[in-house]
Design a protein around this motif. Structure first.
Motif, PDB file in Angstrom:
ATOM      1  N   ALA A 300       0.844  -1.191   0.000  1.00 23.62           N
ATOM      2  CA  ALA A 300       0.000   0.000   0.000  1.00 23.62           C
ATOM      3  C   ALA A 300       0.879   1.241   0.000  1.00 23.62           C
ATOM      4  CB  ALA A 300      -0.921  -0.003   1.219  1.00 23.62           C
ATOM      5  N   GLY A 301       0.249   2.390  -0.214  1.00 18.35           N
ATOM      6  CA  GLY A 301       0.971   3.654  -0.157  1.00 18.35           C
ATOM      7  C   GLY A 301       1.618   4.024  -1.471  1.00 18.35           C
ATOM      8  N   ASN A 302       2.780   4.647  -1.388  1.00 16.97           N
ATOM      9  CA  ASN A 302       3.502   5.126  -2.557  1.00 16.97           C
ATOM     10  C   ASN A 302       3.748   3.985  -3.543  1.00 16.97           C
ATOM     11  OD1 ASN A 302       5.046   6.750  -4.251  1.00 16.97           O
ATOM     12  ND2 ASN A 302       6.921   6.320  -3.129  1.00 16.97           N
ATOM     13  N   SER A 303       3.601   4.259  -4.821  1.00 18.95           N
ATOM     14  CA  SER A 303       3.788   3.310  -5.931  1.00 18.95           C
ATOM     15  C   SER A 303       2.585   2.398  -6.135  1.00 18.95           C
ATOM     16  CB  SER A 303       5.041   2.435  -5.739  1.00 18.95           C
ATOM     17  OG  SER A 303       6.198   3.225  -5.641  1.00 18.95           O
ATOM     18  N   VAL A 304       1.626   2.428  -5.239  1.00 14.52           N
ATOM     19  CA  VAL A 304       0.457   1.555  -5.355  1.00 14.52           C
ATOM     20  C   VAL A 304      -0.752   2.427  -5.675  1.00 14.52           C
ATOM     21  CG1 VAL A 304      -0.959  -0.204  -4.236  1.00 14.52           C
ATOM     22  CG2 VAL A 304       1.481  -0.022  -3.681  1.00 14.52           C
ATOM     23  N   LYS A 305      -1.101   2.461  -6.947  1.00 14.43           N
ATOM     24  CA  LYS A 305      -2.160   3.361  -7.390  1.00 14.43           C
ATOM     25  C   LYS A 305      -3.551   2.759  -7.209  1.00 14.43           C
ATOM     26  CE  LYS A 305       1.157   6.031  -8.582  1.00 14.43           C
ATOM     27  NZ  LYS A 305       1.564   7.100  -7.634  1.00 14.43           N
ATOM     28  N   ASN A 306      -3.614   1.430  -7.238  1.00 12.96           N
ATOM     29  CA  ASN A 306      -4.904   0.772  -7.086  1.00 12.96           C
ATOM     30  C   ASN A 306      -5.197   0.539  -5.613  1.00 12.96           C
ATOM     31  OD1 ASN A 306      -5.695  -0.106 -10.008  1.00 12.96           O
ATOM     32  ND2 ASN A 306      -3.513  -0.561  -9.814  1.00 12.96           N
ATOM     33  N   LYS A 307      -6.414   0.811  -5.214  1.00  9.79           N
ATOM     34  CA  LYS A 307      -6.777   0.699  -3.810  1.00  9.79           C
ATOM     35  C   LYS A 307      -7.879  -0.346  -3.627  1.00  9.79           C
ATOM     36  CE  LYS A 307      -4.099   4.276  -3.186  1.00  9.79           C
ATOM     37  NZ  LYS A 307      -2.744   4.126  -2.627  1.00  9.79           N
ATOM     38  N   GLY A 308      -7.720  -1.157  -2.600  1.00  6.15           N
ATOM     39  CA  GLY A 308      -8.738  -2.138  -2.283  1.00  6.15           C
ATOM     40  C   GLY A 308      -8.869  -3.243  -3.303  1.00  6.15           C
ATOM     41  N   ILE A 309      -7.762  -3.569  -3.980  1.00  9.73           N
ATOM     42  CA  ILE A 309      -7.767  -4.586  -5.023  1.00  9.73           C
ATOM     43  C   ILE A 309      -7.138  -5.870  -4.486  1.00  9.73           C
ATOM     44  CG2 ILE A 309      -6.990  -5.173  -7.341  1.00  9.73           C
ATOM     45  CD1 ILE A 309      -8.939  -2.864  -7.266  1.00  9.73           C
ATOM     46  N   LYS A 310      -7.733  -7.004  -4.838  1.00  2.47           N
ATOM     47  CA  LYS A 310      -7.172  -8.301  -4.474  1.00  2.47           C
ATOM     48  C   LYS A 310      -6.629  -8.964  -5.732  1.00  2.47           C
ATOM     49  CE  LYS A 310     -10.141  -8.971  -0.441  1.00  2.47           C
ATOM     50  NZ  LYS A 310     -11.089  -9.869   0.273  1.00  2.47           N
ATOM     51  N   SER A 311      -5.333  -9.241  -5.715  1.00  3.72           N
ATOM     52  CA  SER A 311      -4.687  -9.839  -6.874  1.00  3.72           C
ATOM     53  C   SER A 311      -4.582 -11.351  -6.701  1.00  3.72           C
ATOM     54  CB  SER A 311      -3.281  -9.255  -7.055  1.00  3.72           C
ATOM     55  OG  SER A 311      -2.576  -9.979  -8.046  1.00  3.72           O
ATOM     56  N   ASN A 312      -4.871 -12.054  -7.765  1.00  5.51           N
ATOM     57  CA  ASN A 312      -4.748 -13.511  -7.775  1.00  5.51           C
ATOM     58  C   ASN A 312      -3.436 -13.960  -8.421  1.00  5.51           C
ATOM     59  OD1 ASN A 312      -5.997 -15.981  -7.008  1.00  5.51           O
ATOM     60  ND2 ASN A 312      -6.434 -16.429  -9.146  1.00  5.51           N
TER      61      ASN A 312
END
Length: 424
Positions: A300-312
């Motif tokens: 999360a935070g800097n460099s992470v533009k997508n919020k509340g996303i779950k990656s498979n």
């Protein structure tokens, strides 16, 4: 970087309905949650040495908690050392490398390093050993005192002090939280949040038995003797320690926000490996099953533009080093790293990444090697001479039916997966 000892995905954000983890759940909503992150060795020392050097455990030569990092590191550059070489002030607090002894650490990596101990008050409180003393470490304790009477509470407070101290350089802060690692000690209030009657333990399939004697470490017989009450108390203690840890993570995140640094800080939160809480009749780590090698991982935070996303997307812990190096634009990244950067997945969590992940474990002098794909988990003991295990990850996600014991129907699948292990 927040590294948590022995943490499996017992978190609300991972779908655990018993876990009380509001702070980590909120962190996941502020970034990307990776559901299929896999360590390469489900033991503290080998796992940490591996992901902090970007090398597979067999390549590095650490396959137990005894071998010191300094005995095999040579001139290799660890992840925090690379940050230091790139102008960051590097600070370690608590357990980052496997720090039973300085020889297990990388002193060159840090500008400063801090450790703490539980206070005498924090060492008191109601406790019970659920193995009747056969495992001295396997006890729970509803401790007296506050968070700050515990080692982890002091680690978190030091992290807060570091975050709130103005500095001229960018910083790399590694925070190692020990709980829920055994012994299962947390302030009493966290135990009170989990009534014992709410605790349920796994029920094993009728007539099930482990695939081989060595599928689990030899000391599983002690766990076999635990009563239902013992098991419920052990699971309750693990969850109490997890909620204690979650509270400390919340304090650290709050410090970033209060200091105005939340938006320009990349936050990486993960467990160093998984853990069994009764699955396969086992109450520990040191396996190559899903429960052993899968761990929570959130960015999360800097460099992470997508919020509340779950990656498979599926990745290995050796991929952490090159990923952070790319995200933070580090220079002179070693060319010997065995992992691959999944920075593209951080940018677009819907992307896939690896088709297979690998892990190893030890049983005395015998090595067990594992490969997992979307469809299969395949395990070889002593290169197959001491047995093979094959599990259908779609039809049997709990991994209780060893298809390698069937006829030759799966031989082609196992041969292909065996070749894949040898290539890695």
């Amino acid at each position: 970087m927040i590294i948590v000892d022995d943490l499996k995905p017992t978190l609300g954000t991972y779908g655990d309905t018993l876990a009380i983890t509001p702070n980590i759940d909120q962190l996941a909503l502020s970034g990307v949650q990776f559901d299929r992150a896999y360590c390469n060795f489900a033991v503290c020392g080998p796992s940490r040495s591996s992901f902090l050097t970007g090398l597979r455990p067999e390549t590095l030569g650490i396959l137990d908690n005894v071998t010191p990092l300094q005995s095999v590191l040579g001139d290799r550059i660890t992840l925090p050392h690379l940050f230091k070489q790139n102008g960051f002030e590097t600070i370690g607090i608590g357990k980052t490398f496997h720090d039973k002894d300085p020889s297990h650490e990388d002193p060159k990596a840090w500008n400063a390093y801090y450790k703490f101990q539980t206070t005498p008050l924090g060492s008191t409180g109601e406790q019970r050993n659920v193995t009747s003393g056969e495992f001295p470490w396997c006890y729970w304790q509803a401790a007296e005192g506050t968070n700050l009477d515990q080692q982890d509470g002091q680690v978190a407070q030091k992290a807060i002090d570091v975050i709130k101290t103005e500095r001229e350089k960018p910083f790399f802060l590694a925070v190692g939280l020990h709980k829920p690692h055994d012994p299962f000690v947390a302030p009493r209030k966290y135990f009170d949040m989990y009534p014992i009657d709410d605790i349920q333990v796994p029920v094993l399939p009728k007539d099930w038995d482990r695939a081989f004697k060595h599928s689990l470490p030899g000391w599983h017989e002690v766990f076999d003797k635990m009563s239902l009450q013992d098991k419920k108390e052990l699971k309750r203690a693990y969850y109490a320690c997890t909620t204690f840890m979650d509270a400390l993570v919340g304090q650290i995140i709050d410090a970033l926000k209060e200091s105005g640094q939340y938006d320009n800080t990349l936050i990486v939160f993960f467990g160093d490996h998984g853990y069994h809480l009764g699955e396969h009749g086992w109450w520990n780590k040191v396996t190559v099953y899903e429960e052993g090698v899968n761990a929570p991982f959130i960015m999360a935070g800097n460099s992470v533009k997508n919020k509340g996303i779950k990656s498979n997307a599926m990745f290995e812990f050796i991929d952490i080093y090159p990923t952070l190096a790319e995200l933070m634009n580090l220079k002179n990244v070693p060319d010997y790293l065995e992992g691959e950067s999944f920075a593209s997945v951080v940018a677009n969590p819907e992307l896939s990444f690896k088709e297979a992940v690998y892990g190893v474990t030890m049983r005395g002098d015998m090595i067990g090697r594992m490969v997992k794909t979307d469809h299969w988990r395949y395990i070889e003991w002593d290169e197959g001479r001491s047995g093979r295990e094959l599990y259908n990850q779609i039809d049997d996600p709990q991994e209780y039916e060893n298809l390698a014991k069937s006829d030759s129907y799966y031989e082609e699948v196992m041969s292909r997966l065996s070749d894949s292990i040898r290539e890695h």
